[in-house]
Design a protein around this motif. Structure first.
Motif, PDB file in Angstrom:
ATOM      1  N   THR A 107       0.766  -1.186  -0.125  1.00 21.04           N
ATOM      2  CA  THR A 107       0.085   0.123   0.102  1.00 21.04           C
ATOM      3  C   THR A 107       0.936   1.404  -0.073  1.00 21.04           C
ATOM      4  OG1 THR A 107      -1.828  -1.246   1.187  1.00 21.04           O
ATOM      5  CG2 THR A 107      -1.720   1.244   1.168  1.00 21.04           C
ATOM      6  N   VAL A 108       0.589   2.087  -1.174  1.00 20.65           N
ATOM      7  CA  VAL A 108       1.448   3.486  -1.118  1.00 20.65           C
ATOM      8  C   VAL A 108       0.594   4.560  -0.319  1.00 20.65           C
ATOM      9  CG1 VAL A 108       2.481   5.134  -2.634  1.00 20.65           C
ATOM     10  CG2 VAL A 108       2.411   2.836  -3.388  1.00 20.65           C
ATOM     11  N   GLY A 109      -0.572   4.357  -0.089  1.00 16.30           N
ATOM     12  CA  GLY A 109      -1.368   5.437   0.754  1.00 16.30           C
ATOM     13  C   GLY A 109      -2.795   5.135   0.382  1.00 16.30           C
ATOM     14  N   VAL A 110      -3.794   6.006   1.128  1.00 16.62           N
ATOM     15  CA  VAL A 110      -5.093   5.660   1.167  1.00 16.62           C
ATOM     16  C   VAL A 110      -5.721   7.100   0.957  1.00 16.62           C
ATOM     17  CG1 VAL A 110      -4.787   3.695   2.825  1.00 16.62           C
ATOM     18  CG2 VAL A 110      -5.380   6.240   3.576  1.00 16.62           C
ATOM     19  N   SER A 184       7.488   7.049  -2.315  1.00 11.81           N
ATOM     20  CA  SER A 184       7.176   8.423  -1.746  1.00 11.81           C
ATOM     21  C   SER A 184       6.902   9.487  -2.527  1.00 11.81           C
ATOM     22  CB  SER A 184       8.828   8.560  -0.999  1.00 11.81           C
ATOM     23  OG  SER A 184       9.153   7.609  -0.216  1.00 11.81           O
ATOM     24  N   ALA A 185       7.411   9.516  -3.938  1.00 13.18           N
ATOM     25  CA  ALA A 185       7.301  10.526  -4.770  1.00 13.18           C
ATOM     26  C   ALA A 185       5.727  10.553  -5.188  1.00 13.18           C
ATOM     27  CB  ALA A 185       8.060  10.221  -5.977  1.00 13.18           C
ATOM     28  N   LEU A 186       5.228   9.279  -5.459  1.00  9.90           N
ATOM     29  CA  LEU A 186       3.854   9.167  -5.764  1.00  9.90           C
ATOM     30  C   LEU A 186       2.950   9.789  -4.696  1.00  9.90           C
ATOM     31  CD1 LEU A 186       3.914   5.599  -7.196  1.00  9.90           C
ATOM     32  CD2 LEU A 186       3.160   7.725  -8.453  1.00  9.90           C
ATOM     33  N   ARG A 187       3.525   9.077  -3.431  1.00  7.62           N
ATOM     34  CA  ARG A 187       2.427   9.671  -2.163  1.00  7.62           C
ATOM     35  C   ARG A 187       2.538  11.290  -2.204  1.00  7.62           C
ATOM     36  NH1 ARG A 187       2.615   7.684   4.029  1.00  7.62           N
ATOM     37  NH2 ARG A 187       4.929   8.700   4.053  1.00  7.62           N
ATOM     38  N   ASP A 199      -0.607  11.790   5.660  1.00 11.35           N
ATOM     39  CA  ASP A 199      -0.026  10.987   6.490  1.00 11.35           C
ATOM     40  C   ASP A 199       1.333  11.471   6.922  1.00 11.35           C
ATOM     41  OD1 ASP A 199       0.567   9.043   8.296  1.00 11.35           O
ATOM     42  OD2 ASP A 199      -0.035   7.592   7.015  1.00 11.35           O
ATOM     43  N   ASN A 200       1.377  12.078   8.189  1.00  8.72           N
ATOM     44  CA  ASN A 200       2.610  12.594   8.732  1.00  8.72           C
ATOM     45  C   ASN A 200       3.803  11.416   9.041  1.00  8.72           C
ATOM     46  OD1 ASN A 200       1.787  15.329   8.249  1.00  8.72           O
ATOM     47  ND2 ASN A 200       0.682  15.130  10.168  1.00  8.72           N
ATOM     48  N   ARG A 201       3.138  10.143   9.035  1.00 11.69           N
ATOM     49  CA  ARG A 201       4.145   9.073   9.589  1.00 11.69           C
ATOM     50  C   ARG A 201       5.020   8.569   8.345  1.00 11.69           C
ATOM     51  NH1 ARG A 201      -0.041   4.780  11.086  1.00 11.69           N
ATOM     52  NH2 ARG A 201      -0.926   5.457   9.034  1.00 11.69           N
TER      53      ARG A 201
END
Length: 272
Positions: A107-110, A184-187, A199-201
């Protein structure tokens, strides 16, 4: 969010603002009629209500790198059979909390995409803008090794998530992880665009294998399992190497055939 059960929320909004507010299910537009001050009040009340509902809402979609490998599937199925066997003792473990091979992913992000318009905007951004990011970071096919088990919880006897951390086989020893930099770049870009949930984590890439949120308990509660026997016996397990071919915008919830995830759209995960 605005109509409410039996139309109660909509009725309250009308009384509170004094404006006529018309909402049609399935449409992303709202008709407001009244004096200018009533219209302005209704707009503000509606925006506040939507924001509150958005803050309370659970994620609806996630950006995913599915793991598709015949070898990994076979190894994972063997692992499932071993830990579910009658001779293997692991309190709190049952088949409902195991993630099937067809659903394992990174999972890259939600996202919280509350309307069809928002879903279409996210898919369009994925297909039009994300390939530019992929082309900058992933010049060749991405491959990861799935080796070693960990739990999200420090107390292994009271675990809810068991996962394997993907080891980037695409990077040389002297380089940073190509996969990590890409994700990281995509998110970062999708958060900047206002599509992905902030998401700051730090990004923690992992592939979930056991998740108690899927447990089918009679009372619907989430109960932990004791991961200690699994870590002791299979902590260093190697599921092999898998190539990451696609980036998908997936719906939350396993609603596809045989309980698989449904994709809203996808792009290649590396520059061809």
């Amino acid at each position: 969010m605005l109509i409410g059960r039996g139309g109660n929320t909509l009725k309250r909004l009308r009384v509170e603002t004094g404006a006529r507010i018309d909402i049609s299910k399935g449409r992303d537009t709202i008709m407001i009629k009244g004096t200018q001050d009533k219209i302005e009040k209704a707009k503000q009340v509606i925006e506040d209500a939507i924001k509150q509902a958005y803050d309370r809402a659970r994620p609806t979609h996630f950006l995913s790198l599915p793991i598709t490998s015949t070898y990994v599937t076979r190894k994972l199925n063997d692992f499932h059979s071993s830990i579910l066997s009658s001779t293997f003792k692991c309190n709190g473990l049952d088949s409902s909390i195991l993630v099937q091979a067809a659903n394992i992913h990174i999972t890259v992000g939600v996202f919280k995409l509350m309307t069809q318009t928002e879903i279409e905007k996210a898919v369009r951004f994925l297909k039009e803008e994300c390939p530019k990011i992929v082309n900058r970071h992933a010049k060749s096919p991405l491959a990861v090794r799935l080796k070693g088990l960990q739990t999200m919880q420090t107390n292994h006897s009271n675990a809810h998530v068991l996962y394997v951390e993907p080891q980037d086989e695409s990077a040389h020893a002297s380089q940073k992880s190509v996969l990590y930099e890409l994700c990281s770049a995509l998110r970062e870009k999708m958060i900047e665009e206002g599509l992905m949930v902030q998401d700051n984590r730090p990004l923690k890439m992992h592939i979930t294998l056991v998740n108690t949120s899927h447990r089918k308990s009679e009372d619907g509660k989430r109960y932990p399992f004791d991961a200690q026997p699994i870590l002791k016996e299979y902590g260093d397990i190697d599921f092999g190497v898998a190539q990451l071919d696609k980036l998908h915008l997936m719906r939350m919830g396993r609603m596809g055939p045989d309980g698989t995830y449904v994709s809203e759209g996808s792009i290649p995960a590396y520059s061809s």
